[in-house]
Design an enzyme around this catalytic site. Structure first.
Site, short mmCIF file in Angstrom:
data_model
loop_
_atom_site.label_atom_id
_atom_site.label_comp_id
_atom_site.label_asym_id
_atom_site.label_seq_id
_atom_site.Cartn_x
_atom_site.Cartn_y
_atom_site.Cartn_z
N THR A 16 -79.33 -48.04 32.46
CA THR A 16 -80.27 -48.56 31.44
C THR A 16 -80.33 -50.07 31.42
O THR A 16 -81.39 -50.65 31.20
CB THR A 16 -79.84 -48.04 30.05
OG1 THR A 16 -79.90 -46.63 30.07
CG2 THR A 16 -80.73 -48.56 28.94
N ASP A 93 -73.68 -43.09 31.43
CA ASP A 93 -73.39 -41.65 31.46
C ASP A 93 -72.13 -41.30 32.26
O ASP A 93 -71.34 -40.46 31.84
CB ASP A 93 -74.60 -40.87 32.01
CG ASP A 93 -75.76 -40.89 31.03
OD1 ASP A 93 -75.53 -41.22 29.84
OD2 ASP A 93 -76.89 -40.60 31.44
N THR A 170 -63.72 -42.95 27.69
CA THR A 170 -64.66 -41.83 27.63
C THR A 170 -65.91 -42.31 26.90
O THR A 170 -65.81 -43.08 25.95
CB THR A 170 -64.04 -40.66 26.82
OG1 THR A 170 -62.88 -40.21 27.53
CG2 THR A 170 -64.97 -39.49 26.67
N GLN A 282 -58.81 -30.21 25.40
CA GLN A 282 -60.23 -30.42 25.06
C GLN A 282 -60.37 -31.43 23.92
O GLN A 282 -61.45 -31.92 23.65
CB GLN A 282 -60.85 -29.10 24.60
CG GLN A 282 -60.92 -28.06 25.69
CD GLN A 282 -61.40 -26.69 25.17
OE1 GLN A 282 -61.59 -26.51 23.97
NE2 GLN A 282 -61.59 -25.76 26.08
N CYS A 283 -59.25 -31.70 23.21
CA CYS A 283 -59.32 -32.61 22.06
C CYS A 283 -59.51 -34.05 22.53
O CYS A 283 -59.00 -34.44 23.58
CB CYS A 283 -58.04 -32.54 21.24
SG CYS A 283 -57.73 -30.94 20.53
N1 ASP Z 1 -78.91 -42.36 32.10
C1 ASP Z 1 -78.44 -43.72 32.06
C2 ASP Z 1 -77.39 -43.88 33.11
O1 ASP Z 1 -76.27 -43.50 32.91
C3 ASP Z 1 -77.93 -44.04 30.71
C4 ASP Z 1 -77.39 -45.44 30.58
O2 ASP Z 1 -77.44 -46.27 31.42
O3 ASP Z 1 -76.87 -45.72 29.50
O4 ASP Z 1 -77.67 -44.41 34.16
#
Ligand code: ASP
Length: 345
Positions: A16, A93, A170, A282-283
């Site tokens: 992004t 991501d 994370t 999983q926590c």
């Molecule tokens: N879908 C985008 C990516 O991970 C989301 C981002 O950049 O925040 O490339």
């Protein structure tokens, strides 16, 4: 190059932070890196020597894979002696997977590799990308006043108000500016009016040997996320996936799994076949321990404890260890040790 100025290499992979809106479809698509610099003229005020490299085709990080990790790690290795620090611009991501993978691939790292991105494209008025990029550059240039050495000597994620250890991080939110967290490790720095480093939390490699690129990753790994009702045939199918060498088993709470006989049998049979099974919780917070019968039974079946490792670190650590060509028993041994601060043992 001016030796008195910090010398930083930006590696732009996509995400992004470097996206624009496609006027015809209304969706976001990657654009050329030069546009990014045009949008942040403030960078020049830092007074650093900044160079950049970029992927020929910037990607949405959903397309990230071990081949790209190899490209990033090679780029850092080839330029390692020429720069004081590295800033990797990346989509959010899969950022935590990339940070984890790089931490295992760049052995004996003594310079900062700061990964950042943004929730809003850098061209937007309310973007978080501008601040993230500038702070990442400042952290990549920061020196410890006591030693004159780089303050950060590991792979870290900078996002909004915090710097996190890469292999402990994370993505926690799809829309908050503070999108990342490491639930089991304190921040490496807090960013407010100033950048406040948490000295006790910083990684220092015990070895003074030169950077050691370990670029081979073996993706023969599967993640199995338990849920009440998972059937014997589903689990058998997953554990018998052709070519799979390692399984990251995401269990309940403190590492607990069904106590039924079929479950125990499937686990122990897989371990006997040489499949390495790593138990992580999983926590979001805490880790695996054998406090309950349901968890203890797993360790009796030969399942390894991943303690408080994130899923991102577990997956990439397995890929790294299998990529080194190690036999299952060695992989299992190293999985529950700390290689680069990814686990509390
Ligand atoms: N879908 C985008 C990516 O991970 C989301 C981002 O950049 O925040 O490339």
């Amino acid at each position: 190059m001016n030796p008195s100025k910090p010398n930083i290499l930006i590696i732009y992979t996509g995400g992004t932070i470097g996206m624009i809106e496609d006027a015809s479809t209304g969706t976001l698509r990657p654009f050329d890196f030069d546009h990014l610099i045009e949008n942040v003229p403030k960078i020049n005020k830092l007074g650093y020597d900044i160079s950049h490299r970029q992927f020929a085709e910037p990607i949405d990080s959903s397309d990230m894979d071990p081949h790209y990790w190899e490209m990033i790690a090679e780029c850092i290795t080839e330029n390692y002696t020429d720069y004081d620090g590295f800033v990797v611009l990346h989509g959010t991501d899969t950022m935590a997977y990339t940070a984890s993978a790089l931490s295992f691939m760049l052995g004996n790292l003594h310079k900062p590799v700061i990964i950042t991105g943004s929730q809003l494209p850098i061209g937007e008025v309310r973007t978080d990308g501008e601040e993230n990029l500038i702070t990442a550059l400042q952290i990549a240039a920061a020196k410890d006043p006591a030693t004159g050495e780089p303050m950060i000597q590991e792979v870290a994620i900078l996002f909004e108000n915090y710097l996190w250890r890469g292999n402990r991080s994370t993505k926690m939110s799809a829309d908050n500016f503070n999108a990342f967290k490491s639930n089991n490790y304190p921040p490496l720095a807090k960013i407010g009016l100033g950048i406040h480093f948490n000295h006790e939390a910083l990684w220092r490699s015990p070895s003074r040997r030169p950077l050691d690129l370990r670029k081979h990753l073996d993706p023969s790994v599967v993640v199995v996320d338990l849920f009440p009702g998972i059937t014997e045939s589903t689990l058998r199918h997953l554990l018998n996936t052709p070519g799979v060498k390692g399984v990251v088993l995401k269990t309940y709470g403190a590492g607990n799994a069904p106590t039924s006989e079929w479950f125990y049998k499937l686990m122990s049979e897989a371990v006997e076949r040489g499949i390495v099974i790593l138990n992580i919780t999983q926590c979001a917070n805490g880790g695996v321990n054998s406090r309950y019968y349901a968890g203890d039974r797993l360790s009796r079946a030969g399942v390894i404890s991943g303690h408080d490792m994130t899923c991102e670190a577990a997956v990439t650590k397995m890929m790294h260890l299998f990529g080194m060509g190690l036999p299952s028993a060695e992989v299992a041994k190293y999985l529950s040790c700390s290689l680069i601060g990814e686990i509390t043992v």
